[in-house]
Design a protein around this motif. Structure first.
Motif, short mmCIF file in Angstrom:
data_model
loop_
_atom_site.label_atom_id
_atom_site.label_comp_id
_atom_site.label_asym_id
_atom_site.label_seq_id
_atom_site.Cartn_x
_atom_site.Cartn_y
_atom_site.Cartn_z
N VAL A 109 0.86 -1.18 0.00
CA VAL A 109 0.00 0.00 0.00
C VAL A 109 0.90 1.23 0.00
O VAL A 109 1.79 1.34 0.84
N ILE A 123 -4.53 1.05 6.66
CA ILE A 123 -5.04 1.51 5.37
C ILE A 123 -5.73 0.36 4.66
O ILE A 123 -5.22 -0.76 4.67
N ASN A 124 -6.87 0.64 4.09
CA ASN A 124 -7.55 -0.34 3.25
C ASN A 124 -7.58 0.20 1.83
O ASN A 124 -8.17 1.24 1.58
N MET A 125 -6.90 -0.49 0.94
CA MET A 125 -6.87 -0.03 -0.45
C MET A 125 -7.34 -1.15 -1.37
O MET A 125 -6.69 -2.19 -1.47
N VAL A 126 -8.47 -0.92 -2.00
CA VAL A 126 -9.05 -1.91 -2.88
C VAL A 126 -9.17 -1.32 -4.29
O VAL A 126 -9.82 -0.30 -4.49
N VAL A 127 -8.52 -1.98 -5.21
CA VAL A 127 -8.59 -1.57 -6.61
C VAL A 127 -9.64 -2.44 -7.29
O VAL A 127 -9.65 -3.66 -7.10
#
Lengths: 135, 135
Positions: A109, A123-127
DNA sequence: AAAGTTTATGCAACCGAGTTGCAAAGTTGT
DNA sequence: ACAACTTTGCAACTCGGTTGCATAAACTTT
């Protein structure tokens, strides 16, 4: 499958039969899996037991959860060394066609410069997009 | 409040009384707001009407939704020019203490190099931590 | 302006994911 | 073998989100 047993013990989780089965399923997955998905892998297991198993795994950092915005939380195995700290985090990818959620473990991330006096915990990161299998 | 009326018209949303009221509430917010929050701002409005109002606003890109992992989707106004394309996206911040979700409109979502043949549609990036008001 | 058509609102009821309480079954320690 | 603790299974509930349908309001057409 002594290996899974020791994986559980490494994370201080008492290795019951149920837990070893769940861990096996998780190990066999290439994508992250939801509670409902997991339930369907077993003919006879109770949803609540699976739910609590996942909770236990997550608390002990054997797995991490991914909220990909589909409405059901997915779970995937952590690396052996993972402590789920910001530096351990990777990007997740949700294919909008096949609805599979993948851990992009090679893609950390990115760091963000927060406004002053904002402190970072996680952190949450979703593509979202189309995965290689669905083009 | 002619201004809100034209904001609605700019996005091709018929400006009913209800919609202007909802837009007013959204405009007054510094943080993103959930359906339940919105409901409490009105004494007498129906949840479903508010729900559908938000849906309409979102479809027409007047607002965007944020899934911050709390279990309830939050909504916030888009910029006038926003088309909700990847280049319009910004980072969101959820304070784990006060549970407020902020748009960090100055912080664009970092670009990621996806694996080959993965195509990008959109990105959801939520940073969790403590906000400036809660230190 | 009246009749007809479309659009928005409100109520009831439903859905599904996640969760809790409690009792039964299994495990551990003496 | 017994007591203490942990895990499992069932039932039932919560809560956010959603749909169906009827009424009300807003536009259209004459």
């Amino acid at each position: 499958m002594k290996e899974n047993e020791s994986k559980l013990e490494n994370r201080h989780i008492k290795p019951t039969a149920m837990r070893e089965l769940v861990l096996k399923v998780l190990s066999d997955q290439s994508a992250a899996i939801s509670l409902a998905d997991l339930e369907q892998k077993f003919e006879k297991a109770d949803k609540v037991t699976l739910y609590r198993t996942l909770k236990t795994f997550e608390e002990n950092k054997l797995i991490h959860s991914i909220d990909d915005g589909t409405g059901s939380v997915k779970y995937a195995l952590c690396k052996e060394t993972c402590q789920c700290h910001p530096e351990d985090l990777h990007v997740h990818f949700l294919c909008t066609k096949c609805k599979q959620t993948y851990c992009l473990t090679d893609i950390p991330v990115p760091s963000v410069n927060l406004p002053t006096r904002f402190t970072l915990e996680t952190i949450n990161m979703v593509v979202k997009g189309i995965c290689v299998n669905c083009i």
